[in-house]
Design an enzyme around this catalytic site. Sequence first.
Site, mmCIF file in Angstrom:
data_model
loop_
_atom_site.group_PDB
_atom_site.id
_atom_site.type_symbol
_atom_site.label_atom_id
_atom_site.label_comp_id
_atom_site.label_asym_id
_atom_site.label_seq_id
_atom_site.Cartn_x
_atom_site.Cartn_y
_atom_site.Cartn_z
ATOM 1 C CD GLN A 139 31.846 -24.312 7.404
ATOM 2 O OE1 GLN A 139 32.853 -24.079 6.985
ATOM 3 N NE2 GLN A 139 31.835 -25.420 9.050
ATOM 4 C CB VAL A 156 27.703 -15.110 8.343
ATOM 5 C CG1 VAL A 156 26.900 -15.692 6.077
ATOM 6 C CG2 VAL A 156 27.014 -16.224 7.993
ATOM 7 N NE ARG A 162 32.421 -11.563 14.724
ATOM 8 C CZ ARG A 162 33.084 -11.955 16.930
ATOM 9 N NH1 ARG A 162 32.829 -11.740 17.649
ATOM 10 N NH2 ARG A 162 34.088 -12.109 17.057
ATOM 11 N NE ARG A 166 35.917 -20.420 7.985
ATOM 12 C CZ ARG A 166 35.246 -20.310 9.007
ATOM 13 N NH1 ARG A 166 35.623 -21.744 9.657
ATOM 14 N NH2 ARG A 166 34.717 -19.663 9.577
#
Lengths: 228, 228, 228, 228
Positions: B76, B78, B81, B168
Site C-alpha cells: 500500500q 509504495v 508516488r 492513511r
Amino acid sequence: MRVVLLRHTPEPEVTIAAAARISTSPLPTRHLMEKEGQEEAARLIDRLINAGHMSPLEHSSFTLSLEGISRVTSHQLVRHRLASFTQRSQRYVRMSEPKFVTPPTLSATPELRARFEKGARASFDLYIELVEAGVAEEDARYLLPSAMETEVVMTMNARELITASGLRLCPRAQWEIVSLFEGIKAEVARVAPTIGKHLRPKCYKLGYCDEFKSCGLFPTLKEMTKTV
Amino acid sequence: MRVVLLRHTPEPEVTIAAAARISTSPLPTRHLMEKEGQEEAARLIDRLINAGHMSPLEHSSFTLSLEGISRVTSHQLVRHRLASFTQRSQRYVRMSEPKFVTPPTLSATPELRARFEKGARASFDLYIELVEAGVAEEDARYLLPSAMETEVVMTMNARELITASGLRLCPRAQWEIVSLFEGIKAEVARVAPTIGKHLRPKCYKLGYCDEFKSCGLFPTLKEMTKTV
Amino acid sequence: MRVVLLRHTPEPEVTIAAAARISTSPLPTRHLMEKEGQEEAARLIDRLINAGHMSPLEHSSFTLSLEGISRVTSHQLVRHRLASFTQRSQRYVRMSEPKFVTPPTLSATPELRARFEKGARASFDLYIELVEAGVAEEDARYLLPSAMETEVVMTMNARELITASGLRLCPRAQWEIVSLFEGIKAEVARVAPTIGKHLRPKCYKLGYCDEFKSCGLFPTLKEMTKTV
Amino acid sequence: MRVVLLRHTPEPEVTIAAAARISTSPLPTRHLMEKEGQEEAARLIDRLINAGHMSPLEHSSFTLSLEGISRVTSHQLVRHRLASFTQRSQRYVRMSEPKFVTPPTLSATPELRARFEKGARASFDLYIELVEAGVAEEDARYLLPSAMETEVVMTMNARELITASGLRLCPRAQWEIVSLFEGIKAEVARVAPTIGKHLRPKCYKLGYCDEFKSCGLFPTLKEMTKTV
C-alpha cells in the site's frame, strides 16, 4: 497471466512525431499532425530514442489489463512512479477460487510443485476458515501467500514503457516480471510497432551492459573498451 | 513495528517559511532564512496549509526507517508516488527468523491467533524446506504470507507527508497503515511540531468528511449543509 | 548570478549508502547508518551510479537559492519535474531596479552590448510608466524582456541533480543554464564530493555521445564502434 | 489564443469507470469495459470525484495544442509537473512575425494599447537587427518581451486536468491562464462531458473558498461556520 491492451492514444506514433516537430517548426501542431505519415513518424521516433530525446514520447499512452499476476510482481510493478495503477483489492473482494502463480523452477519438478501447491492451498483454506469465523477479509488475507493472483489496470506512456522495459526485460529481473513485460511488448507492438521494437533490455540502447556483471548479451563498458 | 526518523532537512519549518516568502519579497532567500524565527515560521506554515498553498512545503524532507511492517502495508505504502523508497529484498535476503505481523482482530482471540500463527509458521517452514532443496529464495518466497515483516527506508517531503497522512490516518484506512502513520507523525512532530500537527485525517483540513459515509468524526458536506 | 546552498540532508553520502545497503542486508537501516563511513559510502555511491542503480540517491536532497538568473533560464529550469521550485513572482513584486542578464556574445562587443542594454532599459522604463499609469504589475510585465533577472529556490535530490546536470552541463545546452549548473555543482561538491563529481555531461557516464552530432568530448556510439 | 483537442483516450469516461470498478469486482477489466455504459460511467465518475477517489481518473488523457499563448502563461503552465509538454523553441526557430498577447486592461484603452504595442514592436525590431548582425537567435531572444506568442502541446490526464483547473479557473489566477483553461474545458467537454463539468474553480468541490480572501463565489470556511 494474460495481458490485454484496453485503450491507447489513437495513432500513437503519428501523435508523438507531430508533437516532436513543433519544437523546431513554425507550423501549428494540428497541421503537423495532419501531414505526418506513419513511415516518417517511425523514422523520427527511432532518431529521438537513439539521441535520448525522450519527452515527446510522453504524448501517447497505453492502458493495459494485467490479469493473473502474483502479488510478488504487482508489488514490484507499482514501484514505477510514472504510471497509473488500479488494482483489485484484497480488502474488499473475497477470494473464492484459490488461483496461484507457480514459479517455473517449482512447476518443472512434480514433487516440488506438489509441495508448493499443497502449502499454498493450505494457506488459502485457512484464509477461508478465518473469514467464515468472522474475521474481516482485510485481516484474514495476511495469511495469503504472495503467489495469489491479482489483476491490475495500468496506464503508462511510451517513454516510461521504454524505461520500465529496459529494466524489466533485463535477464537480471525476475522471470515473472520479464514475462509480464514480454506480454506488454507484444500488445503495444500490435498498434505501435516502432515503440514496441524499443521495448527491450536497456543494454540494446546503451550499447553495453551497465550491471555489475553482464549476462553475456552485451559486454560491460570496461570489457568493450578493453577489446579496443 | 518501529519507526525511526533517520535524517531531515535542518530547521525544516524555517526552511519552508523562508522559501515561501521569496515569492512576494524582493530580498534574497539566504537573507530571509537568516531572519526567519521559528514562531513566525509556524504561523506562516499554518496559513499556507489552510489556504492550500502547499508547494513551499516541498522544501523540507524527512527520511524514516519503517521496520517490522507487513508486505500488505509496504504494498500500500509504495503507491505514494511522490516519495522515495528502498525496501529489503526478498529476492536476495534469506529469511532466517519467521517474523509476522498479526492483525489485532486475530491476536485478541487466543484460538484465532493460534491458528493464524500455526498457518503462517507452516508456510515459512515450507519456504525454508524449498530453499534447502535448492529452490532460489526469489522463487520460494511465493509461498510466504503477506504477514511477513519487511523494512523500508522512506524519504518524503512535508507536503506529501500531509497528503498521505490525510488518507492513511483516516479511520477508513487499514489498522496497520494507520498505526504506521501515527509512528511517522510522532517522529516528525519531534523536530517539526507545526508540520506534525497537520499530519491528520483529511477531514480536519476539509472541515467535513468527503468519503461515501462518515465515520462520525466530521459530518459529510451534505449533512453539514442540511443542518444550516 | 549567484548560487548558494541553503540546506541539505545531513551527511548526504552516508545517508544514501546506508539506505542502499538495506536491500541486501538483514540489519536495520539505523544500525547501517551508524556504522557507515564516508569512504565506504563514496565507493558504494560510485558503484551504484556506474551500474545505473539510482534510486537510493533520492534519499539526500539539496535546497539552493539561484539568484540573478534570467527568465529564459528559469523557464527551462522548471521543466525538471522531479524537483521543487519557489520563484519570485512578477505578479506581485514591483521591479524597482532594472537588472538584466546579458548574453556573453553581446557583452563581448561594446556596440552590441550598448544596443542590447538600451533596448532592455527602454522596455523597463515603459513597464514603470505603465505601472504608474495604473496598469497592474501582472499586466505591465508582459513588456518585460526575458533577460530580466529572477530568483528561484530549488530543492532537488541527488539522483535528479545527476540527471539534470547530465543534460544541462552538455555543451549543447545554452551558456546560461550551463553556468547555473556549474554553480550548483560547486556548491553540492563542497558537502558531497562524490555526488559533486558525478554532476557532469551525460556522455561521461554513457561512455559516448548520444546526441545527433558530438561536440568532440566523446565520439558517438557509431563512431566508437567504427574505430573498433 | 486557440485551443485544439488533438487526441484523447477513446471513450474516456467509460475507460475510467471500468478501471475504477476493478478494485471491488471479481470480473476482469476487459469484461467490465464492454459492459460499461456512458450513463453509469458518468454517475460513477461524479461519485468518485465527490469522494476524492481520484486515481482512476488518471486512465484517460487528453493531448491539446495551445496556440498563441504568451511566455508569461507558458512559464506558469509548465509548473504543472503531472503533465507532458513540448514547446516551440525560441533557441532554434527564428521569429519572423511579431505576434504579441496584449492584456485586456491595456487593449481597452487605445492610448495604453498604442504605447504597449509600440514598445513590444521596438523590442522585436531590435531582436531582428541583432540576429541580422550575426547574434544567435538563442541570445537575441533575451530582448523579446514576455508577451511574445508561443505554442505548447500538452498531454494531461483527467485527474490532473481537474486539479489544474481548480487552481487556474479560480478568479485569483491571471486572466490569460483563466482564458486558456476555459478553452481547455470547452474542448474536453465535447468528448467527456462529465469530466468537463468538473473543470472549474476548486471552491465548487470544496464547498467553500480556502484562499486568504474570497472573491465572493463561495464564503470561506470561517464565514460558512459563522453563519451556522
